[in-house]
Scaffold this motif. Structure first.
Motif, PDB file in Angstrom:
ATOM      1  N   GLY A 163      -3.841  -8.416  12.429  1.00 22.77           N
ATOM      2  CA  GLY A 163      -3.712  -6.999  12.740  1.00 22.77           C
ATOM      3  C   GLY A 163      -3.024  -6.801  14.077  1.00 22.77           C
ATOM      4  N   GLY A 164      -2.666  -5.548  14.351  1.00 30.84           N
ATOM      5  CA  GLY A 164      -2.013  -5.252  15.607  1.00 30.84           C
ATOM      6  C   GLY A 164      -1.473  -3.844  15.619  1.00 30.84           C
ATOM      7  N   LEU A 165      -0.644  -3.574  16.615  1.00 28.66           N
ATOM      8  CA  LEU A 165      -0.029  -2.263  16.781  1.00 28.66           C
ATOM      9  C   LEU A 165       1.402  -2.314  16.281  1.00 28.66           C
ATOM     10  N   VAL A 166       1.765  -1.367  15.443  1.00 27.71           N
ATOM     11  CA  VAL A 166       3.111  -1.320  14.885  1.00 27.71           C
ATOM     12  C   VAL A 166       3.552   0.136  14.805  1.00 27.71           C
ATOM     13  N   GLN A 167       4.839   0.349  14.949  1.00 23.68           N
ATOM     14  CA  GLN A 167       5.373   1.710  14.842  1.00 23.68           C
ATOM     15  C   GLN A 167       5.484   2.137  13.387  1.00 23.68           C
ATOM     16  N   ALA A 168       5.424   3.421  13.170  1.00 20.45           N
ATOM     17  CA  ALA A 168       5.602   3.956  11.825  1.00 20.45           C
ATOM     18  C   ALA A 168       6.936   3.479  11.255  1.00 20.45           C
ATOM     19  N   GLY A 169       6.892   3.083   9.990  1.00 18.95           N
ATOM     20  CA  GLY A 169       8.077   2.536   9.339  1.00 18.95           C
ATOM     21  C   GLY A 169       8.185   1.032   9.441  1.00 18.95           C
ATOM     22  N   GLY A 170       7.357   0.435  10.286  1.00 19.45           N
ATOM     23  CA  GLY A 170       7.401  -1.005  10.489  1.00 19.45           C
ATOM     24  C   GLY A 170       6.598  -1.767   9.463  1.00 19.45           C
ATOM     25  N   SER A 171       6.536  -3.077   9.673  1.00 13.63           N
ATOM     26  CA  SER A 171       5.847  -3.971   8.741  1.00 13.63           C
ATOM     27  C   SER A 171       4.875  -4.868   9.492  1.00 13.63           C
ATOM     28  N   LEU A 172       3.896  -5.337   8.741  1.00 14.86           N
ATOM     29  CA  LEU A 172       2.890  -6.235   9.303  1.00 14.86           C
ATOM     30  C   LEU A 172       2.275  -7.004   8.149  1.00 14.86           C
ATOM     31  N   ARG A 173       1.863  -8.243   8.420  1.00 17.82           N
ATOM     32  CA  ARG A 173       1.160  -9.024   7.399  1.00 17.82           C
ATOM     33  C   ARG A 173      -0.183  -9.454   7.949  1.00 17.82           C
ATOM     34  N   VAL A 174      -1.235  -9.147   7.216  1.00 17.17           N
ATOM     35  CA  VAL A 174      -2.559  -9.625   7.581  1.00 17.17           C
ATOM     36  C   VAL A 174      -2.955 -10.751   6.636  1.00 17.17           C
ATOM     37  N   SER A 175      -3.792 -11.646   7.144  1.00 23.47           N
ATOM     38  CA  SER A 175      -4.182 -12.830   6.395  1.00 23.47           C
ATOM     39  C   SER A 175      -5.699 -12.924   6.301  1.00 23.47           C
TER      40      SER A 175
END
Length: 122
Positions: free
Chosen positions: A8-20
């Motif tokens: 998890g973390g901080l990301v801007q709208a429109g961005g991507s992130l992967r949680v495991s």
């Protein structure tokens, strides 16, 4: 059985992130694994699930086309790839193992990870 969520973390709208979600201490190939999320002041809700054996996936409507759940049989890890993130996706994301019943009911899950916080800024 232990489920360890991370990514998890901080990301801007429109961005991507992967949680495991790293799973250990038990047999998982006969189970369905899922991601739930809980936003501040809201109930924990179903996000996505995957049958570890068949790879069959399900998604809640609000994330269809944006989120992808997958698993790595060698690493015993379940992933949730999140794209086109929106501020309303902000929540603590939990992984869980289902023991019985419908996928969307959290009562049907017997093991839970500790959660990982995803914050989407506008």
């Amino acid at each position: 059985v232990q489920l360890q969520a991370s990514g998890g973390g901080l990301v801007q709208a429109g961005g991507s992130l992967r949680v495991s979600c790293a799973a250990s201490g038990g047999a998982f190939n006969r189970y369905t694994m899922a991601w739930f999320r809980q936003a501040p002041g809201k109930e924990r809700e179903f996000v996505a699930s995957i049958n570890w054996s068949t790879g069959t996936t399900y998604y809640t409507d609000s994330v269809k086309g944006r989120f992808t759940i997958s698993r790595d049989n060698v690493q015993n890890t379940v992933y949730l790839r999140m794209s086109s993130l929106k501020p309303e996706d902000t929540a603590v994301y939990y992984c869980a193992r289902k023991h019985d019943g419908p996928i969307y009911r959290r009562d049907n899950y017997d093991y839970w990870g500790q959660g990982t916080l995803v914050t989407v800024s506008s």
